[in-house]
Design a protein around this motif. Sequence first.
Motif, PDB file in Angstrom:
ATOM      1  N   MET A 229      -2.251  -0.554  -9.687  1.00 23.23           N
ATOM      2  CA  MET A 229      -2.276  -1.982  -9.962  1.00 23.23           C
ATOM      3  C   MET A 229      -1.630  -2.763  -8.821  1.00 23.23           C
ATOM      4  O   MET A 229      -2.134  -3.797  -8.375  1.00 23.23           O
ATOM      5  CB  MET A 229      -1.554  -2.292 -11.272  1.00 23.23           C
ATOM      6  CG  MET A 229      -2.323  -1.919 -12.522  1.00 23.23           C
ATOM      7  SD  MET A 229      -3.673  -3.080 -12.861  1.00 23.23           S
ATOM      8  CE  MET A 229      -3.972  -2.719 -14.594  1.00 23.23           C
ATOM      9  N   LEU A 230      -0.501  -2.248  -8.337  1.00 22.32           N
ATOM     10  CA  LEU A 230       0.195  -2.902  -7.235  1.00 22.32           C
ATOM     11  C   LEU A 230      -0.663  -2.909  -5.977  1.00 22.32           C
ATOM     12  O   LEU A 230      -0.781  -3.931  -5.283  1.00 22.32           O
ATOM     13  CB  LEU A 230       1.522  -2.191  -6.969  1.00 22.32           C
ATOM     14  CG  LEU A 230       2.352  -2.735  -5.808  1.00 22.32           C
ATOM     15  CD1 LEU A 230       2.812  -4.164  -6.101  1.00 22.32           C
ATOM     16  CD2 LEU A 230       3.562  -1.837  -5.553  1.00 22.32           C
ATOM     17  N   GLU A 231      -1.280  -1.777  -5.673  1.00 23.61           N
ATOM     18  CA  GLU A 231      -2.123  -1.704  -4.484  1.00 23.61           C
ATOM     19  C   GLU A 231      -3.334  -2.621  -4.607  1.00 23.61           C
ATOM     20  O   GLU A 231      -3.761  -3.245  -3.627  1.00 23.61           O
ATOM     21  CB  GLU A 231      -2.581  -0.267  -4.246  1.00 23.61           C
ATOM     22  CG  GLU A 231      -3.429  -0.078  -2.988  1.00 23.61           C
ATOM     23  CD  GLU A 231      -2.686  -0.444  -1.717  1.00 23.61           C
ATOM     24  OE1 GLU A 231      -3.366  -0.785  -0.720  1.00 23.61           O
ATOM     25  OE2 GLU A 231      -1.446  -0.408  -1.700  1.00 23.61           O
ATOM     26  N   THR A 232      -3.899  -2.737  -5.805  1.00 26.15           N
ATOM     27  CA  THR A 232      -5.022  -3.645  -6.032  1.00 26.15           C
ATOM     28  C   THR A 232      -4.616  -5.075  -5.714  1.00 26.15           C
ATOM     29  O   THR A 232      -5.319  -5.810  -5.009  1.00 26.15           O
ATOM     30  CB  THR A 232      -5.503  -3.541  -7.484  1.00 26.15           C
ATOM     31  OG1 THR A 232      -5.866  -2.186  -7.767  1.00 26.15           O
ATOM     32  CG2 THR A 232      -6.690  -4.450  -7.742  1.00 26.15           C
ATOM     33  N   LEU A 233      -3.472  -5.481  -6.241  1.00 26.25           N
ATOM     34  CA  LEU A 233      -2.976  -6.831  -6.007  1.00 26.25           C
ATOM     35  C   LEU A 233      -2.723  -7.072  -4.521  1.00 26.25           C
ATOM     36  O   LEU A 233      -3.157  -8.088  -3.956  1.00 26.25           O
ATOM     37  CB  LEU A 233      -1.694  -7.034  -6.818  1.00 26.25           C
ATOM     38  CG  LEU A 233      -1.034  -8.406  -6.820  1.00 26.25           C
ATOM     39  CD1 LEU A 233      -0.227  -8.579  -8.108  1.00 26.25           C
ATOM     40  CD2 LEU A 233      -0.104  -8.613  -5.630  1.00 26.25           C
ATOM     41  N   LEU A 234      -2.007  -6.145  -3.861  1.00 27.60           N
ATOM     42  CA  LEU A 234      -1.628  -6.340  -2.469  1.00 27.60           C
ATOM     43  C   LEU A 234      -2.827  -6.293  -1.524  1.00 27.60           C
ATOM     44  O   LEU A 234      -2.888  -7.041  -0.551  1.00 27.60           O
ATOM     45  CB  LEU A 234      -0.594  -5.293  -2.057  1.00 27.60           C
ATOM     46  CG  LEU A 234       0.794  -5.452  -2.689  1.00 27.60           C
ATOM     47  CD1 LEU A 234       1.674  -4.255  -2.348  1.00 27.60           C
ATOM     48  CD2 LEU A 234       1.452  -6.741  -2.210  1.00 27.60           C
ATOM     49  N   THR A 235      -3.786  -5.415  -1.808  1.00 29.54           N
ATOM     50  CA  THR A 235      -4.955  -5.317  -0.943  1.00 29.54           C
ATOM     51  C   THR A 235      -5.783  -6.596  -1.019  1.00 29.54           C
ATOM     52  O   THR A 235      -6.225  -7.135   0.012  1.00 29.54           O
ATOM     53  CB  THR A 235      -5.822  -4.108  -1.313  1.00 29.54           C
ATOM     54  OG1 THR A 235      -5.046  -2.915  -1.183  1.00 29.54           O
ATOM     55  CG2 THR A 235      -7.034  -4.005  -0.401  1.00 29.54           C
ATOM     56  N   ALA A 236      -6.000  -7.086  -2.223  1.00 29.79           N
ATOM     57  CA  ALA A 236      -6.744  -8.340  -2.366  1.00 29.79           C
ATOM     58  C   ALA A 236      -6.014  -9.483  -1.679  1.00 29.79           C
ATOM     59  O   ALA A 236      -6.630 -10.332  -1.010  1.00 29.79           O
ATOM     60  CB  ALA A 236      -6.957  -8.655  -3.843  1.00 29.79           C
ATOM     61  N   TYR A 237      -4.694  -9.510  -1.808  1.00 34.39           N
ATOM     62  CA  TYR A 237      -3.924 -10.564  -1.146  1.00 34.39           C
ATOM     63  C   TYR A 237      -4.039 -10.449   0.379  1.00 34.39           C
ATOM     64  O   TYR A 237      -4.214 -11.459   1.065  1.00 34.39           O
ATOM     65  CB  TYR A 237      -2.457 -10.488  -1.570  1.00 34.39           C
ATOM     66  CG  TYR A 237      -1.587 -11.461  -0.811  1.00 34.39           C
ATOM     67  CD1 TYR A 237      -1.536 -12.799  -1.178  1.00 34.39           C
ATOM     68  CD2 TYR A 237      -0.831 -11.044   0.287  1.00 34.39           C
ATOM     69  CE1 TYR A 237      -0.750 -13.699  -0.476  1.00 34.39           C
ATOM     70  CE2 TYR A 237      -0.047 -11.930   0.992  1.00 34.39           C
ATOM     71  CZ  TYR A 237      -0.014 -13.263   0.606  1.00 34.39           C
ATOM     72  OH  TYR A 237       0.754 -14.151   1.320  1.00 34.39           O
ATOM     73  N   ALA A 238      -3.923  -9.241   0.911  1.00 33.00           N
ATOM     74  CA  ALA A 238      -4.027  -9.045   2.359  1.00 33.00           C
ATOM     75  C   ALA A 238      -5.393  -9.476   2.882  1.00 33.00           C
ATOM     76  O   ALA A 238      -5.524  -9.891   4.039  1.00 33.00           O
ATOM     77  CB  ALA A 238      -3.762  -7.582   2.717  1.00 33.00           C
ATOM     78  N   GLU A 239      -6.413  -9.390   2.028  1.00 33.68           N
ATOM     79  CA  GLU A 239      -7.757  -9.868   2.393  1.00 33.68           C
ATOM     80  C   GLU A 239      -7.899 -11.374   2.188  1.00 33.68           C
ATOM     81  O   GLU A 239      -8.979 -11.925   2.393  1.00 33.68           O
ATOM     82  CB  GLU A 239      -8.797  -9.142   1.530  1.00 33.68           C
ATOM     83  CG  GLU A 239      -8.863  -7.634   1.760  1.00 33.68           C
ATOM     84  CD  GLU A 239      -9.708  -6.925   0.722  1.00 33.68           C
ATOM     85  OE1 GLU A 239     -10.149  -7.598  -0.253  1.00 33.68           O
ATOM     86  OE2 GLU A 239      -9.929  -5.716   0.863  1.00 33.68           O
TER      87      GLU A 239
END
Length: 329
Positions: A229-239
Amino acid sequence: MLRLFPALIALALATPLHAACEGQDLRATMTAEQSDRLAARLDGRPYPVGNHWLAEKAGERLHLIGTVHINDPRLSGPVARLRPLVEEAALLLLELPERDRAKMQNLLVTEPGLMLLEGATLPELLPEDDWQRLAEATSARGIPGFMAAKFEPWYLSTILGLPPCLMVDIQEQNGLDYQLEDAAQAAGTPTAALEPFDSAIRIFADTPREEQLHWLLASINQPDQGEDMLETLLTAYAEEQHAASWLAPMVLMPPLDGMTQAAMDAEQADIEQSLLKNRNTAWIPVIEQALADTDGPVVAAFGAGHLSGEFGVLNLLAERGFTLTRQPF
């Protein structure tokens, strides 16, 4: 939603808190039904992308920076690029400046009822099986069961919203907001708060106990998905897909036992109303007053979840006559 709050409050440059976590972006493995629900929530949503925007009106210039409050090494470039904006600004607006963080700590000491249960403890409020799972989850984050038993459900939900891999270093508070505030202090740029220091915590504390317990159980129903869940949030934010960063974890969270999807969506909407929409609306006059009181550009840095949507900060400013231009992040 309560479990998402800590992750939407970070970003650091020096010591990568995220290094110990090894989650995967769950958007790549969404079911067709989940993908459709996410697409429906994003469809027509104003300003769903872009972490840095310039708002201009009658010669006034306002830089809006959507942040996350958990570090990721991919974001070191944005930190370096944004620092000069703060150094040259007349004012930096933040959700919780350093002086207000000190007030918050004092509040939790002087009003322990905000964080600690009065009367029945969690083992008395929860079924035995749920309490045992909760005690195991908090112990993995350094909070023994006898202590966890006394905490308000909203507080434990925020703790359980972060996977154990983050808990050792999260107290460093070295996220993007703090990095920008450090730059402001070094450059002599004044800082100010967007809202009273206790605004967010009282939203959680005032949430009905039954709803708090729902989200507490949601926090322990997926013990193996915290890092994902954390990686999903951070990856979308980084994009710079900040709307997806906010919405995808909610779409991925299954309904609790005995709760329909419609009921869960309604609870999420209620929390979003309190946590985002109401606060966004209250921030607009603060921002406009800050622009009126300063001679130079103003920078406002706040959680990226506040940017998008009909009641997002960007759309609210556009409705008040500001011209918005996406900027490099």
